[in-house]
Design an enzyme around this catalytic site. Structure first.
Site, mmCIF file in Angstrom:
data_model
loop_
_atom_site.group_PDB
_atom_site.id
_atom_site.type_symbol
_atom_site.label_atom_id
_atom_site.label_comp_id
_atom_site.label_asym_id
_atom_site.label_seq_id
_atom_site.Cartn_x
_atom_site.Cartn_y
_atom_site.Cartn_z
ATOM 1 N N LYS A 11 1.054 -1.144 -0.066
ATOM 2 C CA LYS A 11 -0.037 -0.059 -0.022
ATOM 3 C C LYS A 11 0.855 1.229 -0.097
ATOM 4 O O LYS A 11 1.874 1.114 -0.676
ATOM 5 C CB LYS A 11 -0.842 0.010 1.284
ATOM 6 N N GLU A 95 -9.892 -0.691 -1.293
ATOM 7 C CA GLU A 95 -9.559 0.708 -0.997
ATOM 8 C C GLU A 95 -9.634 1.375 -2.220
ATOM 9 O O GLU A 95 -9.584 2.910 -1.884
ATOM 10 C CB GLU A 95 -7.926 0.773 -0.339
HETATM 11 P P1 PGA Z 1 -4.015 -6.743 5.560
HETATM 12 O O1 PGA Z 1 -4.510 -6.296 4.317
HETATM 13 O O2 PGA Z 1 -3.394 -7.855 5.707
HETATM 14 O O3 PGA Z 1 -3.377 -5.401 6.311
HETATM 15 O O4 PGA Z 1 -5.579 -6.801 6.315
HETATM 16 C C1 PGA Z 1 -4.757 -7.014 3.175
HETATM 17 C C2 PGA Z 1 -5.113 -6.118 1.892
HETATM 18 O O5 PGA Z 1 -5.631 -5.048 2.128
HETATM 19 O O6 PGA Z 1 -4.715 -6.422 0.820
#
Ligand code: PGA
Length: 251
Positions: A11, A95
């Site tokens: 991210k 997201e």
């Molecule tokens: P997370 O994120 O492992 O921090 O829950 C997973 C993702 O958004 O792909």
């Protein structure tokens, strides 16, 4: 036989100092059967040494535009990603669907652009907490996936990630029964819409709060071919144990 995959989605995290994490993950990946793909921010890609890109660790981007080029300030095309040596792209992450208003229709165009440029896509689907609470997960996933995937798919360029929105970054995960049910549903949908070869070949991975404590049981489910990891992929000390748990699973 479907090769297991573990993908790490960084991210909007990662500075130059974090390249050492990628180095460690790359070193470990050399001895793995599992396909390991990291999605660092695009700013780090040019700094990743060619020794890593030539190793078994693959690198991808977290988004691409559906046009090849043009007046799209701030955007990066699939062609540009291929041009800098990336092999994969994540499309349809919740997201981006939520904060960047990416619709199923837009995503379908992005998937086609990625395939035209030889990128393998991890296409994400997942329901909200409210949808889950109302018992509508199956209907929602079926609708979202059907509308997101193009009519003609590239079997060897498609990976599907089931990521319940309410499980992302929250520490909550669905029950094993629920994960199994949704993965079975996705594989059946692929079979009905695209045939048995597609259904047997396409990898379906789980994402949402995966960590070294919960991933073993999730990875042991028959239709789970690996995982998409966010937070726990940011350091090699939290990511490598998850890779190891996947490595232990029979293919
Ligand atoms: P997370 O994120 O492992 O921090 O829950 C997973 C993702 O958004 O792909």
């Amino acid at each position: 036989m479907r090769r297991k995959i573990l993908a790490g989605n960084w991210k909007m995290h990662g500075l130059t100092v974090d390249l050492q994490e990628i180095n460690e993950i790359s070193k470990f990946s050399k001895s793995c059967e599992t396909e390991i793909i990291l999605f660092p921010p695009i700013t780090l890609v040019s700094k990743i040494s060619s020794s890593i890109t030539e190793s078994s660790l693959k690198l991808g981007a977290q988004n691409c535009h559906f046009n090849q080029a043009g007046a799209h300030t701030g955007e990066i095309s699939a062609k540009m990603l291929t041009d800098i040596g990336l092999t994969h792209v994540i499309l349809g992450h919740s997201e981006r669907r939520t904060a960047h208003l990416e619709t199923n229709e837009i995503l379908r165009e992005k998937i086609k652009a990625a395939w035209e440029n030889d990128l393998t896509t991890i296409v994400c689907v997942g329901e909200s907490a409210e949808t889950a609470k109302n018992g509508l997960t199956d209907v929602f996933i079926q609708d979202q996936l059907t509308k997101t995937l193009p009519n003609h798919i590239k079997i060897n360029r498609l990976i599907i990630a089931y990521e319940p929105i309410w499980a992302i970054g929250t520490g909550e995960v669905p029950s094993l029964k629920q994960i199994k049910k949704t993965h079975d549903l996705i594989r059946n949908l692929i079979k009905n819409n695209y045939g048995s070869l597609a259904a047997n070949s396409i990898r379906i991975i789980y994402g949402g709060s995966l960590n070294q404590d919960n991933s073993k049981d999730i990875f042991s489910l028959p239709n789970v071919d690996g995982g998409l990891v966010g937070g726990a992929s940011l350091t090699h000390t939290s990511f490598i144990p998850i890779i190891s748990l996947l490595e232990m699973q029979p293919n």
